[in-house]
Design a protein around this motif. Sequence first.
Motif, mmCIF file in Angstrom:
data_model
loop_
_atom_site.group_PDB
_atom_site.id
_atom_site.type_symbol
_atom_site.label_atom_id
_atom_site.label_comp_id
_atom_site.label_asym_id
_atom_site.label_seq_id
_atom_site.Cartn_x
_atom_site.Cartn_y
_atom_site.Cartn_z
ATOM 1 N N SER A 28 0.852 -1.198 0.000
ATOM 2 C CA SER A 28 0.000 0.000 0.000
ATOM 3 C C SER A 28 0.880 1.237 0.000
ATOM 4 C CB SER A 28 -0.906 0.011 1.238
ATOM 5 O OG SER A 28 -1.598 1.243 1.344
ATOM 6 N N PRO A 29 0.399 2.335 -0.606
ATOM 7 C CA PRO A 29 1.193 3.560 -0.596
ATOM 8 C C PRO A 29 1.237 4.255 0.755
ATOM 9 C CG PRO A 29 -0.896 3.925 -1.691
ATOM 10 C CD PRO A 29 -0.814 2.460 -1.431
ATOM 11 N N THR A 30 0.453 3.777 1.699
ATOM 12 C CA THR A 30 0.419 4.431 3.014
ATOM 13 C C THR A 30 0.423 3.398 4.125
ATOM 14 O OG1 THR A 30 -0.833 5.944 4.434
ATOM 15 C CG2 THR A 30 -2.092 4.592 2.919
ATOM 16 N N ALA A 31 1.221 3.656 5.159
ATOM 17 C CA ALA A 31 1.391 2.689 6.246
ATOM 18 C C ALA A 31 0.105 2.459 7.028
ATOM 19 C CB ALA A 31 2.496 3.171 7.188
ATOM 20 N N SER A 32 -0.753 3.460 7.112
ATOM 21 C CA SER A 32 -1.956 3.345 7.942
ATOM 22 C C SER A 32 -2.942 2.295 7.429
ATOM 23 C CB SER A 32 -2.659 4.699 8.040
ATOM 24 O OG SER A 32 -3.083 5.144 6.762
ATOM 25 N N GLN A 33 -2.814 1.886 6.168
ATOM 26 C CA GLN A 33 -3.742 0.913 5.596
ATOM 27 C C GLN A 33 -3.221 -0.515 5.660
ATOM 28 O OE1 GLN A 33 -4.247 2.521 1.643
ATOM 29 N NE2 GLN A 33 -5.773 4.012 2.290
ATOM 30 N N LEU A 34 -1.959 -0.688 5.964
ATOM 31 C CA LEU A 34 -1.340 -2.015 5.892
ATOM 32 C C LEU A 34 -1.783 -2.921 7.039
ATOM 33 C CD1 LEU A 34 2.250 -0.938 4.822
ATOM 34 C CD2 LEU A 34 0.676 -2.340 3.481
ATOM 35 N N GLY A 35 -2.275 -4.103 6.690
ATOM 36 C CA GLY A 35 -2.670 -5.080 7.703
ATOM 37 C C GLY A 35 -3.742 -4.578 8.641
ATOM 38 N N PHE A 36 -4.550 -3.610 8.193
ATOM 39 C CA PHE A 36 -5.519 -2.979 9.086
ATOM 40 C C PHE A 36 -6.704 -3.888 9.373
ATOM 41 C CE2 PHE A 36 -8.822 0.035 10.355
ATOM 42 C CZ PHE A 36 -8.126 0.863 11.215
ATOM 43 N N ASP A 37 -7.158 -4.652 8.373
ATOM 44 C CA ASP A 37 -8.344 -5.494 8.547
ATOM 45 C C ASP A 37 -8.000 -6.918 8.980
ATOM 46 O OD1 ASP A 37 -10.410 -3.709 7.994
ATOM 47 O OD2 ASP A 37 -10.123 -3.903 5.843
ATOM 48 N N TYR A 38 -6.937 -7.483 8.409
ATOM 49 C CA TYR A 38 -6.565 -8.865 8.695
ATOM 50 C C TYR A 38 -5.049 -8.958 8.844
ATOM 51 C CZ TYR A 38 -11.310 -9.790 7.094
ATOM 52 O OH TYR A 38 -12.670 -9.776 6.949
ATOM 53 N N PRO A 39 -4.565 -9.935 9.617
ATOM 54 C CA PRO A 39 -3.107 -10.107 9.746
ATOM 55 C C PRO A 39 -2.476 -10.410 8.387
ATOM 56 C CG PRO A 39 -4.293 -11.411 11.388
ATOM 57 C CD PRO A 39 -5.310 -10.904 10.427
ATOM 58 N N VAL A 40 -1.277 -9.860 8.156
ATOM 59 C CA VAL A 40 -0.570 -10.095 6.901
ATOM 60 C C VAL A 40 0.841 -10.587 7.204
ATOM 61 C CG1 VAL A 40 -1.918 -8.326 5.710
ATOM 62 C CG2 VAL A 40 0.289 -7.720 6.706
ATOM 63 N N ASP A 41 1.416 -11.298 6.245
ATOM 64 C CA ASP A 41 2.776 -11.821 6.407
ATOM 65 C C ASP A 41 3.833 -10.793 6.033
ATOM 66 O OD1 ASP A 41 2.406 -14.985 6.857
ATOM 67 O OD2 ASP A 41 0.846 -14.222 5.537
ATOM 68 N N PHE A 42 3.534 -9.973 5.012
ATOM 69 C CA PHE A 42 4.425 -8.883 4.607
ATOM 70 C C PHE A 42 3.588 -7.613 4.465
ATOM 71 C CE2 PHE A 42 6.718 -12.599 3.030
ATOM 72 C CZ PHE A 42 8.038 -12.313 3.382
ATOM 73 N N ALA A 43 4.035 -6.539 5.090
ATOM 74 C CA ALA A 43 3.407 -5.230 4.945
ATOM 75 C C ALA A 43 4.431 -4.307 4.281
ATOM 76 C CB ALA A 43 2.990 -4.671 6.299
ATOM 77 N N VAL A 44 4.162 -3.942 3.039
ATOM 78 C CA VAL A 44 5.137 -3.200 2.236
ATOM 79 C C VAL A 44 4.593 -1.808 1.936
ATOM 80 C CG1 VAL A 44 6.500 -3.181 0.120
ATOM 81 C CG2 VAL A 44 5.841 -5.372 1.169
ATOM 82 N N VAL A 45 5.318 -0.783 2.366
ATOM 83 C CA VAL A 45 4.941 0.593 2.061
ATOM 84 C C VAL A 45 5.595 1.005 0.744
ATOM 85 C CG1 VAL A 45 4.982 2.994 2.816
ATOM 86 C CG2 VAL A 45 4.804 1.160 4.512
ATOM 87 N N GLY A 46 4.786 1.502 -0.197
ATOM 88 C CA GLY A 46 5.380 1.948 -1.450
ATOM 89 C C GLY A 46 4.345 2.342 -2.479
ATOM 90 N N ASN A 47 4.735 3.237 -3.351
ATOM 91 C CA ASN A 47 3.914 3.553 -4.514
ATOM 92 C C ASN A 47 3.709 2.272 -5.306
ATOM 93 O OD1 ASN A 47 4.084 4.151 -7.643
ATOM 94 N ND2 ASN A 47 3.157 5.953 -6.692
ATOM 95 N N LEU A 48 2.462 1.977 -5.661
ATOM 96 C CA LEU A 48 2.175 0.674 -6.266
ATOM 97 C C LEU A 48 2.861 0.479 -7.607
ATOM 98 C CD1 LEU A 48 -1.562 0.015 -5.362
ATOM 99 C CD2 LEU A 48 0.501 -0.876 -4.285
ATOM 100 N N ARG A 49 2.809 1.480 -8.470
ATOM 101 C CA ARG A 49 3.445 1.322 -9.780
ATOM 102 C C ARG A 49 4.940 1.089 -9.632
ATOM 103 N NH1 ARG A 49 6.351 4.558 -12.790
ATOM 104 N NH2 ARG A 49 5.801 6.408 -11.552
#
Length: 537
Positions: free
Chosen positions: A298-319
């Motif tokens: 996701s381009p923003t940290a606040s959205q990462l793994g917010f709803d469900y646990p994730v194995d990798f949370a990667v901050v970055g512009n998607l393209r």
Amino acid sequence: MALQSGAQIVRDFLSSNEIKYVFGNPGTTETTFLAALDGAETEYILALHESSATGIAAGYALITNKAAVVNIHTYPGLANALFNMKNAHDAGIPLLVIAGQQDTRFLIHNPVLAAPNTELAKTATKYAYEVNRIEDLCIAFQRCYLQANLEPRKPVFLSIPMDLMASETDKVLFRKTQIIDDVVSESLSDVVAALKAVPKGKLAIAADYAVGSSNAIAAMSAVAHQLGADIYSAPFHVQGVVDPLDPNYRGDIPITTADINALLSKYDTLLLLGEKIDTFLYTGKSAFPMELKVIHISPTASQLGFDYPVDFAVVGNLRCTLEAISKALGTSLPVKSTFDAASALAKVNETYAAPSRDPSDKVIVEILAQLDRATHIVTEGSSEDAIVQDISVKLGYSNVHFSPRGGGLGWAMPLSTGISLATSQHAVCFVGDGGSLFSIHTIWTAAKHKIPVIFICFVNHEYRILKDLWCAEKGVEFATTNFIGLDFNNPNLDLAAIASGFGARIDRCNEVDNVKTVLDNALSYQGPTMIFVERHK
């Protein structure tokens, strides 16, 4: 430095940021803001309701990919605009919403039209602020406009007391800010290794709205082809997020939790791109299977793994991030589309021309068969929505906008109008007779400004989608159910008279044979056309 008034600061803000339009429906507390626009190059696009002003601005921002400016009345007008602000918020569409406030010298008395604007606005915005000193107005404009355009892109609210327009200050400095957001996490090797390790046929990619807003569709397709992954569009994505002709594209993810679980259970790993997989109803199971591995970018940290646990949370512009992943995966042969327009149309006709289908289904097919595949298609969430979405995707439309992500009806008609304003091309909005009444006043703005937009209104004289949901929720049969409060009768609605009164061209299309004539007339008209299609089932 010479003193400048609040009115001059408004004009300087609009000019320095090259803001072409302000979309609005003002009230008493906004008159000083309107007066400030005298002499500005910015054009005020008047709507007859705050919800329409907000929705038109959202459509315009969706196409221009920068925050649109909305001017609405204080607390009551803000309340009217709130549901389309929420729709824009949940769809990642940037807006700067400006409302007036009572005179600061009068607020101590809690007068009429004075209210806690920012407290209300916080429910549908990324940030909300009320200026109380003329010295802060310049900073407030720059902060709010920049925040709206920064990830996560969402509406931002600014409340301005009406007396500040005449106040003066020497604290004035505007700069046009260039945003550099091509962020890529440096340590992607573990992510690439995890993607390579997924068994063949066991990787799914879910594309949410940020894939479209960051122009990441081509990069996503490249990664999918390199890994042999299936691509899905996330529910309620609002803007185009996939290439519908990509051979790896498998359609939309369902909107109920058990159905999502059933789909994702077929896979070992999910690559989630953007904010989330949105859901509509809880149907007995968690949307994400417990054993599913999830890589979330996701381009923003606040959205990462917010709803469900994730194995990798990667901050970055998607393209940029997907291009870096594709480069790390190595070269791959380009994949050519096998789409055949004639074959696709034949299959769609076979499905929707069946005797069991409503006769108007064939009209919908013919309308979409006649339009250019680059036409922006907007749907409201009516009982016909799934049909329009299905046909559009199968026929290869590249700009299909589902609405509304935030749940508020009255989004599609203004959104379409804003898209048409931004593109100078006819957008086509499919809406039900019930749904149209939430924002039918949008037609007036389209007529006044000669905005080319086509509204196709399905008429069934009821809130049919609510009846269908009633039956599904209760497990009862449609024919034997006594529905309460969902029929438009006694008196019947004269939608044609209403739409005509707001300035629309009126037409009807209930036969396949007259689709071409009706569409040709609508497409040659520089303004709004409303085409009525009768539904019987």
